[in-house]
Design a protein around this motif. Structure first.
Motif, PDB file in Angstrom:
ATOM      1  N   GLN A 150     -11.999   9.429  -7.428  1.00  0.00           N
ATOM      2  CA  GLN A 150     -11.311   8.473  -8.269  1.00  0.00           C
ATOM      3  C   GLN A 150     -12.467   7.464  -8.810  1.00  0.00           C
ATOM      4  OE1 GLN A 150     -10.356   9.646  -5.320  1.00  0.00           O
ATOM      5  NE2 GLN A 150      -8.068   9.750  -5.150  1.00  0.00           N
ATOM      6  N   ARG A 151     -13.172   7.014  -7.871  1.00  0.00           N
ATOM      7  CA  ARG A 151     -13.854   5.672  -8.050  1.00  0.00           C
ATOM      8  C   ARG A 151     -14.992   6.129  -9.200  1.00  0.00           C
ATOM      9  NH1 ARG A 151     -10.556   1.849  -7.096  1.00  0.00           N
ATOM     10  NH2 ARG A 151     -10.085   1.794  -4.979  1.00  0.00           N
ATOM     11  N   LYS A 196     -14.122   2.441  -1.908  1.00  0.00           N
ATOM     12  CA  LYS A 196     -12.946   1.925  -1.107  1.00  0.00           C
ATOM     13  C   LYS A 196     -11.701   2.868  -1.517  1.00  0.00           C
ATOM     14  CE  LYS A 196     -11.273  -1.930  -4.196  1.00  0.00           C
ATOM     15  NZ  LYS A 196     -10.957  -3.176  -4.305  1.00  0.00           N
ATOM     16  N   LYS A 197     -10.752   2.853  -0.546  1.00  0.00           N
ATOM     17  CA  LYS A 197      -9.648   3.435  -0.473  1.00  0.00           C
ATOM     18  C   LYS A 197      -8.754   3.029  -1.822  1.00  0.00           C
ATOM     19  CE  LYS A 197      -5.647   4.862   2.138  1.00  0.00           C
ATOM     20  NZ  LYS A 197      -4.910   4.563   3.674  1.00  0.00           N
ATOM     21  N   ILE A 198      -7.996   3.954  -2.594  1.00  0.00           N
ATOM     22  CA  ILE A 198      -6.881   3.665  -3.571  1.00  0.00           C
ATOM     23  C   ILE A 198      -5.810   2.861  -3.015  1.00  0.00           C
ATOM     24  CG2 ILE A 198      -5.644   4.403  -5.431  1.00  0.00           C
ATOM     25  CD1 ILE A 198      -8.579   4.718  -6.114  1.00  0.00           C
ATOM     26  N   SER A 199      -5.385   1.655  -3.530  1.00  0.00           N
ATOM     27  CA  SER A 199      -4.406   0.868  -3.132  1.00  0.00           C
ATOM     28  C   SER A 199      -3.403   0.813  -4.255  1.00  0.00           C
ATOM     29  CB  SER A 199      -4.713  -0.484  -2.816  1.00  0.00           C
ATOM     30  OG  SER A 199      -5.163  -1.253  -3.961  1.00  0.00           O
ATOM     31  N   SER A 200      -1.964   0.951  -4.090  1.00  0.00           N
ATOM     32  CA  SER A 200      -1.115   0.682  -5.010  1.00  0.00           C
ATOM     33  C   SER A 200      -0.977  -0.303  -5.568  1.00  0.00           C
ATOM     34  CB  SER A 200       0.448   0.794  -4.080  1.00  0.00           C
ATOM     35  OG  SER A 200       0.586  -0.142  -3.187  1.00  0.00           O
ATOM     36  N   ALA A 201      -1.473  -1.519  -5.032  1.00  0.00           N
ATOM     37  CA  ALA A 201      -1.777  -2.805  -5.808  1.00  0.00           C
ATOM     38  C   ALA A 201      -2.509  -3.018  -7.179  1.00  0.00           C
ATOM     39  CB  ALA A 201      -1.947  -3.859  -4.742  1.00  0.00           C
ATOM     40  N   GLU A 202      -3.429  -1.828  -7.169  1.00  0.00           N
ATOM     41  CA  GLU A 202      -4.402  -1.704  -8.239  1.00  0.00           C
ATOM     42  C   GLU A 202      -3.876  -0.888  -9.318  1.00  0.00           C
ATOM     43  OE1 GLU A 202      -8.272   0.557  -7.784  1.00  0.00           O
ATOM     44  OE2 GLU A 202      -7.502   0.425  -5.591  1.00  0.00           O
ATOM     45  N   PRO A 255      -1.988   7.741  -7.372  1.00  0.00           N
ATOM     46  CA  PRO A 255      -0.774   7.147  -7.377  1.00  0.00           C
ATOM     47  C   PRO A 255      -0.279   7.133  -9.031  1.00  0.00           C
ATOM     48  CG  PRO A 255      -2.427   5.398  -6.968  1.00  0.00           C
ATOM     49  CD  PRO A 255      -3.096   6.439  -7.002  1.00  0.00           C
TER      50      PRO A 255
END
Length: 309
Positions: free
Chosen positions: A123-124, A204-210, A233
């Motif tokens: 993803q990154r 870094k791990k994908i967060s739902s907030a981003e 997501p």
């Protein structure tokens, strides 16, 4: 002659490697994977893809919650392994585990190290606009993805790649690295290349907030952000409808010329203004529905010019 191997992995990405290693004629004496987790609408306990495949192959499976427990480590050491093959296992292996197999533990990582060490390299890489990535097998150390590289393959990132399509390319390419790596390991001909000190980045791990789309960014960055989060997501925006606000995920978009306030809809075909330039939304998913093309989406959901997202 075959190697005595333990395999450690959890998702589909790892299952493909397990199948390839098993097909290469080596003795996989045990598979380690994450314990079954609740999944789906019914939240029924579901075994990981690696767990399911290992059982189909008739390989013993262990699912420790914590690999660093003393009894787990002692049992692992008793296997008398030549090597452990690790792919997206989901647990950090302590020093005692890394040193237990005769030839150590090898890890398949989906980037060209030292770029994108960490949890979300696929993803990154897309979100950063990288044009190439790859897969590498490294000798594991205690540090996070810091070990010397043993085998490597470059994979181009196409302009229309998403995290989903790139995942599948790297899964296949990575799986095919294992037979070559293990054959060279048997011959004693593997050459370990230390990672350079320069160029280190962390995925870094994908967060739902981003996941919410920031239309104030340049159009190219918005498109890369969308591609990097598709299919999961899913990058999203909020759309006001007669029945209230709904969340709409965007799975693919392309940059185009256009000017307006960030988030402003510029025409009747989903051209959205960004901080610089504009993006044309191509594949969308309204909450509770499947992914569809822009034309189909607009037949069921009005997004007229002048709307602000």
């Amino acid at each position: 002659m075959s190697l005595r191997i333990a395999f450690m992995g959890t998702p589909e990405f790892a299952a493909r490697s397990l199948a390839t290693i098993a097909g290469a004629g080596h003795e996989i004496v045990r598979v380690y994977t994450q314990p079954p987790r609740p999944a789906g609408r019914g939240q029924e306990m579901r075994k990981s893809p690696v767990h399911q495949l290992a059982e189909a192959f008739g390989i013993e499976v262990k699912t420790p919650e914590r690999f660093r427990e003393a009894d787990v480590l002692a049992d692992f050491a008793d296997l008398d392994l030549d090597v452990a093959c690790v792919v997206a296992y989901g647990q950090i292996l302590p020093k005692e585990a890394l040193e237990a197999p005769r030839l150590g533990c090898l890890n398949l990582h989906a980037s060209l190290l030292p770029r994108w060490r960490g949890a979300a390299p696929i993803q990154r890489a897309i979100q950063a606009g990288d044009e190439v990535t790859g897969v590498q097998i490294m000798q594991m150390e205690e540090g996070l993805d810091t070990g010397p590289v043993l085998m490597s393959e470059i994979v181009p990132i196409a302009p229309d790649d998403t995290a989903g399509t790139l995942h599948d390319k790297l899964m296949e390419t990575g799986a095919e690295l294992w037979p070559r790596t293990l054959a060279a390991l048997e011959r004693g001909s593997l050459q370990a290349v230390a990672q350079p000190d320069e160029g280190v980045t962390y995925a870094k791990k994908i967060s739902s907030a981003e996941a919410r789309i920031d239309w104030s960014r340049p159009a190219g960055e918005v498109c890369d952000h969308i591609r990097g989060l598709s299919p999961f997501p899913g990058a999203w925006f909020s759309l006001d409808t007669p029945k209230g606000a709904v969340r709409v995920k965007v799975h693919f978009a392309e940059p185009e010329k256009g000017e307006g306030e960030p988030g402003e809809v510029l025409d009747g075909n989903l051209l959205i203004a960004c901080g610089r330039g504009a993006v044309r939304l191509k594949r969308l998913q309204r909450e509770g529905r499947g992914v569809m093309g822009a034309d189909e989406f607009l037949r069921g959901t009005a997004v007229p010019a002048g709307t602000r997202l």
